[in-house]
Structures are given as structure tokens and as C-alpha cells.
Design an enzyme around this catalytic site. Structure first.
Site, PDB file in Angstrom:
ATOM      1  N   LYS A  74      15.287 -75.416   2.673  1.00  0.00           N
ATOM      2  CA  LYS A  74      14.619 -75.047   3.923  1.00  0.00           C
ATOM      3  C   LYS A  74      13.179 -74.712   3.617  1.00  0.00           C
ATOM      4  O   LYS A  74      12.889 -73.884   2.743  1.00  0.00           O
ATOM      5  CB  LYS A  74      15.308 -73.815   4.543  1.00  0.00           C
ATOM      6  CG  LYS A  74      14.776 -73.448   5.918  1.00  0.00           C
ATOM      7  CD  LYS A  74      15.475 -74.257   6.986  1.00  0.00           C
ATOM      8  CE  LYS A  74      14.801 -74.109   8.333  1.00  0.00           C
ATOM      9  NZ  LYS A  74      13.546 -74.896   8.443  1.00  0.00           N
ATOM     10  N   SER A 131      13.786 -69.758  11.924  1.00  0.00           N
ATOM     11  CA  SER A 131      14.184 -71.159  11.778  1.00  0.00           C
ATOM     12  C   SER A 131      15.669 -71.257  11.432  1.00  0.00           C
ATOM     13  O   SER A 131      16.384 -72.133  11.927  1.00  0.00           O
ATOM     14  CB  SER A 131      13.355 -71.842  10.691  1.00  0.00           C
ATOM     15  OG  SER A 131      12.064 -72.156  11.160  1.00  0.00           O
ATOM     16  N   ASN A 145      -1.175 -70.093  14.379  1.00  0.00           N
ATOM     17  CA  ASN A 145       0.035 -69.514  14.952  1.00  0.00           C
ATOM     18  C   ASN A 145       0.341 -68.121  14.411  1.00  0.00           C
ATOM     19  O   ASN A 145       0.608 -67.185  15.174  1.00  0.00           O
ATOM     20  CB  ASN A 145       1.201 -70.467  14.689  1.00  0.00           C
ATOM     21  CG  ASN A 145       2.517 -69.943  15.202  1.00  0.00           C
ATOM     22  OD1 ASN A 145       3.240 -69.285  14.472  1.00  0.00           O
ATOM     23  ND2 ASN A 145       2.829 -70.216  16.446  1.00  0.00           N
ATOM     24  N   ASP A 186       4.375 -76.114   9.371  1.00  0.00           N
ATOM     25  CA  ASP A 186       3.517 -75.341   8.466  1.00  0.00           C
ATOM     26  C   ASP A 186       2.097 -75.635   8.929  1.00  0.00           C
ATOM     27  O   ASP A 186       1.901 -76.110  10.066  1.00  0.00           O
ATOM     28  CB  ASP A 186       3.750 -75.754   6.999  1.00  0.00           C
ATOM     29  CG  ASP A 186       3.134 -74.777   5.999  1.00  0.00           C
ATOM     30  OD1 ASP A 186       3.737 -73.716   5.769  1.00  0.00           O
ATOM     31  OD2 ASP A 186       2.042 -75.056   5.468  1.00  0.00           O
ATOM     32  N   LYS A 226       9.992 -77.593   0.205  1.00  0.00           N
ATOM     33  CA  LYS A 226       8.706 -77.706   0.907  1.00  0.00           C
ATOM     34  C   LYS A 226       8.282 -79.167   0.880  1.00  0.00           C
ATOM     35  O   LYS A 226       8.716 -79.951   0.037  1.00  0.00           O
ATOM     36  CB  LYS A 226       7.636 -76.851   0.234  1.00  0.00           C
ATOM     37  CG  LYS A 226       6.539 -76.406   1.183  1.00  0.00           C
ATOM     38  CD  LYS A 226       6.981 -75.298   2.122  1.00  0.00           C
ATOM     39  CE  LYS A 226       5.824 -74.855   3.020  1.00  0.00           C
ATOM     40  NZ  LYS A 226       6.210 -73.717   3.873  1.00  0.00           N
ATOM     41  N   LYS A 246      11.689 -66.166  -0.800  1.00  0.00           N
ATOM     42  CA  LYS A 246      11.506 -65.774   0.598  1.00  0.00           C
ATOM     43  C   LYS A 246      12.796 -65.978   1.384  1.00  0.00           C
ATOM     44  O   LYS A 246      13.258 -65.092   2.123  1.00  0.00           O
ATOM     45  CB  LYS A 246      10.374 -66.590   1.230  1.00  0.00           C
ATOM     46  CG  LYS A 246      10.082 -66.241   2.689  1.00  0.00           C
ATOM     47  CD  LYS A 246       9.168 -67.256   3.354  1.00  0.00           C
ATOM     48  CE  LYS A 246       7.862 -67.403   2.652  1.00  0.00           C
ATOM     49  NZ  LYS A 246       6.929 -68.304   3.382  1.00  0.00           N
ATOM     50  N   THR A 279       6.699 -65.608  12.880  1.00  0.00           N
ATOM     51  CA  THR A 279       6.043 -65.222  11.631  1.00  0.00           C
ATOM     52  C   THR A 279       5.077 -64.065  11.865  1.00  0.00           C
ATOM     53  O   THR A 279       5.060 -63.089  11.110  1.00  0.00           O
ATOM     54  CB  THR A 279       5.304 -66.413  10.994  1.00  0.00           C
ATOM     55  OG1 THR A 279       6.189 -67.532  10.913  1.00  0.00           O
ATOM     56  CG2 THR A 279       4.813 -66.059   9.602  1.00  0.00           C
TER      57      THR A 279
END
Length: 444
Positions: free
Chosen positions: A90, A376, A240, A166, A126, A114, A209
Site C-alpha cells: 500500500k 485509504s 492537499n 501522492d 510506492k 508508517k 492526512t
């Protein structure tokens, strides 16, 4: 030579051209030394550190697309599936000219810990491309996203690898990618998160976030006998994360007086006007000069300078290594109480150590910005159950997760006689869960 030092030397030799990745690995390995030393024989025998610093697999591929003039363009796409010991990979997809394999590996490595800290069953990964969505038409972005997903679709799935947004990848890009995945696979599944609300997205994901950053900051401040009300905050970035960090800070009674973009920054002593900032950045997709022009009393400055403003709390929400040693010295001299990272590794190692050595409370991004990936994962749950939760339900779970993260990293630091060192606490708490899962599953 200790086991940690041996592995760090190997990683440095093998990845010498990837400074961001090396920085991330050094920070983690140095801070988990007490855990490794307590289990050194077992970890060495099972090669835990070698395995956790080497991605499970890496994909690099060509992305060919046609621009509005009819000219064919070529970019490079990446996906790094780093570790799936506790769940499917993820992590987001970054679209920015600076993207190369070292950036993706650093982000994927950070994502392991994380994601572990959220307490949810998700592993680390990623991806992204050196494509720049700025200045591109919707049709050009669609053409790129469709080409990108045509290759990426071979390697992902709802129970395999679930990418998200992202930098440079928002709801528009996720929508185009999801449409292409659906077309290729002829299946409707929660393979991407950050989707639009009309096709499986989660309420509160946009805010997550930034809101999560403030929830963990508030909990830390509270546990140190302080209150967010009345605090002056400096925020970097205007995307964001920054927008919704500013919004939640204001809701908690603090006042945010700065924000920034790639060309300059704003100082607004009356407090950043969130609605105006949204209009400039989300609707017009313009520069902060437009904010200053529309806001009497606001000052626009070219270049860097956000951290020169006197503040109680600093929230770096832009990009990696934006808060450097001189910035740290300025913040400390101006009496900053806390620095909490909204971006991925926005503070250099030297600056982080300086802040900690000078009594500044510091929470690293792998803990402080985990709200996005946590939500998410909540979107994944809703997709798998074919349900849609209310904003209040998601936000309540987000706050619980972020409060829990603070206490997990605080407890981990205390267990290893590092009270107040939340960098060590975050790395230890994240690592222990992943290492235990790796040991349980054998050498694989």
C-alpha cells in the site's frame, strides 16, 4: 562491527546513487539498534535487516503517450513493492519531474513502518513517474494515466498491491487510472484508493492526512500539559495535506500564518484564509501570488522562508528535506515548541537531531502523516464490504488511529529508555510488528 552497522554499510555500498533512500535507511536502522541488539543472533540468522531493506520487487517501465500537438512523449514509470509481511502493498503514486528509483525506494521503505503504525493490515510500497502534470490538459493527463496503468495493472490488485495518490496524483489522475484498470481487467475492485465518491471513494479521505497530522499533534501537546488553542503555527506547502492541516488547526483554536509553494511563500498575520487558498490552489491551480493579491495584509515572498516566522508549532507539509539545519536553528531560536511532519521525511537528519537536542518535540512523518494511508485502508474496507461510511464515522476512526499512534510511539520510546524521542519510538514500534510477522512466516 554490530549487525546494524554491517547492514548499513552493505546498503550504502549497494545504493550509493540514492541519497534519499540511504537517508531513510540510516534513520531507521540507527534508531532501532536497541531492539536489534536485544535480538541480534536471531535477526542476523534470519537476515531480518537485509530482507527489510531490500524490496520484494521493483518495476521500471516506459510510459508512452501522445500530447495535444500529436507529438509522442515518453516518461518512466516505477512501482516498488517493498514488504508485504503484514498485508498487501500500500502506497501512493508520485507524479513529479524529480521522481527516480531512489525517491520511490525511500518512500516505499518509509511506508513499511508508517503502515505498520496504523495498526491496519497493510504492507509498504510506492510508485510513480517523472511525468509532470502541471500545465498539461485533461486529455494529456488522461493519455498519460491510461498508458501508465496499462503496464501497472499487470502488477497490482485489491489483495496484492493497492496504490493511491501522492504529489501530482489527485482525484482526477486516480479516476483516469481506475477507469483504465477496469477496462483492462474487466473487474470492479478496490484496486486504488483516493477514488471519487461516486465510484468507491471514502468520505474524509481528502482531509485525512492534514486532519490526522493535527490529531496526533494535539494529543502530543495535550500529554505535555499544553493546548492547541492560541498556538501560532507555521505550515509549508499548499497542497492537499497543507490545506486540511490548516483547516483543522483553525478548528482546534490555533492560528496558521504561513503556507508555501514551489516558487514562494505567504505570511498572513491574520491567519491563512482556507477558502481562498482552496480557490487559488484547487480550483484555479494558480500560484500563491493570486492569494496575496486577493488578501489584504498578506505578504508574498519569493523563494524559501516559511521557517523564519516565529511560531509555536511548525508543520512541514511540502516535500522531502525542505526543513534544513539553518531552518532548525531559526525555529529553535524563535522558541518553537513542536515540529510535526506532514510530508514524507521533510526534515534533514541534521535538522532533526538539532531540534531534538534543543528540546523541541518532534514527530516524524511516518507517524504524523499516517492519517492518509490509514483512511485509504478504511476505503479498502468499505470497498470489500460494498459499503459507504459517513464522514463522521471515518473521521472518528481516523482520530482514534492517530491518538493510538502517538501512544504506541511514546510507549516504544519509553520501553527502550528513549522517552520523548518519537523518531526512535516510531521506528521501533513500526519495526517490531513487521519483524515479528517476517519471523513467523519464515525466510521468504
Amino acid at each position: 562491527m554490530s549487525y546494524v552497522d554491517e547492514v548499513l554499510a552493505k546498503v550504502q555500498a549497494k545504493n550509493a546513487s540514492e541519497p534519499e533512500f540511504l537517508q531513510a535507511v540510516e534513520e531507521v536502522l540507527e534508531s532501532i539498534k536497541p531492539v536489534v541488539e536485544a535480538n541480534e543472533d536471531l535477526y542476523r540468522k534470519e537476515a531480518i535487516l537485509e530482507r527489510i531493506t531490500e524490496p520484494d520487487r521493483q518495476f521500471k517501465f516506459r510510459v508512452a503517450w501522445v500530447d495535444d500537438s500529436g507529438q509522442a512523449q515518453v516518461n518512466t514509470g516505477y512501482r516498488v513493492q517493498f514488504n508485504n509481511a503484514i498485508g498487501p502493498y500500500k502506497g501512493g503514486l508520485r507524479l513529479h519531474p524529480s521522481v527516480y528509483i531512489g525517491i520511490i525506494k525511500f518512500l516505499g521503505f518509509e511506508q513499511i513502518f508508517k503502515n505498520s503504525l496504523t495498526g491496519l493490515p497493510i504492507g509498504g510500497g510506492k510508485g510513480g513517474s517523472d511525468f509532470d502534470p502541471k500545465g498539461k490538459s485533461d486529455r494529456e493527463i488522461m493519455a498519460f494515466c491510461q498508458s501508465f496503468m496499462t503496464e501497472l495493472a499487470k502488477h497490482i490488485g485489491a489483495d496484492i498491491d493497492v496504490p493511491a495518490g501522492d504529489i501530482g496524483t489527485g482525484a482526477r489522475e486516480i479516476g483516469y487510472m481506475f477507469g483504465q484498470y477496469k477496462r483492462i481487467k474487466t473487474t470492479y475492485e478496490g484496486v486504488l484508493t483516493g477514488k471519487g465518491l461516486s465510484f468507491g471513494g471514502s468520505l474524509a479521505r481528502t482531509e485525512a492526512t492534514g486532519y490526522g497530522l493535527l490529531y496526533i499533534t494535539e494529543e502530543m501537546i495535550k500529554c505535555h500539559g499544553q493546548d492547541m488553542a492560541g498556538k501560532i503555527c507555521a505550515v509549508s506547502g499548499s497542497g492537499n495535506v497543507a490545506i486540511y492541516a490548516i483547516q483543522k488547526a483553525h478548528q482546534l483554536g490555533a492560528k496558521v500564518v504561513t503556507c508555501s509553494d514551489s516558487t514562494g511563500w505567504i505570511y498572513d498575520p491574520e491567519g491563512i484564509d482556507v477558502e481562498l487558498l482552496k480557490e487559488v490552489k484547487e480550483v484555479k491551480r494558480a500560484r500563491l501570488t493570486d492569494y496575496a493579491a486577493a488578501r489584504p495584509g498578506a505578504e508574498y515572498h519569493e523563494g524559501r522562508g516559511v521557517w523564519s516566522v516565529k511560531c509555536d508549532i511548525a508543520l512541514p507539509c511540502a516535500t522531502q528535506n525542505e526543513l534544513q539545519i539553518e531552518d532548525a536553528k531559526t525555529l529553535a531560536a524563535n522558541g518553537v515548541t513542536a515540529v510535526c511532519e506532514g510530508a514524507n521525511m521533510p526534515t534533514t537528519l541534521e535538522a532533526t537531531r538539532y531540534l531534538q537536542d534543543n528540546g523541541v518535540l518532534f514527530i516524524p512523518g511516518k507517524a504524523a502523516n499516517a492519517g492518509g494511508v490509514a483512511t485509504s485502508a478504511l476505503e479498502m474496507s468499505q470497498n470489500s464490504e460494498h459499503l459507504s461510511w459517513t464522514f463522521e464515522e471515518v473521521d472518528a476512526q481516523l482520530k482514534r488511529i492517530m491518538v493510538d499512534i502517538y501512544h504506541h510511539i511514546d510507549d516504544a520510546a519509553k520501553r527502550y529508555d528513549k522517552e520523548g524521542d518519537y523518531v526512535a519510538g516510531a521506528n521501533i514500534a513500526g519495526f517490531e510488528k513487521v519483524a515479528d510477522a517476517m519471523l513467523a512466516q519464515g525466510v521468504c
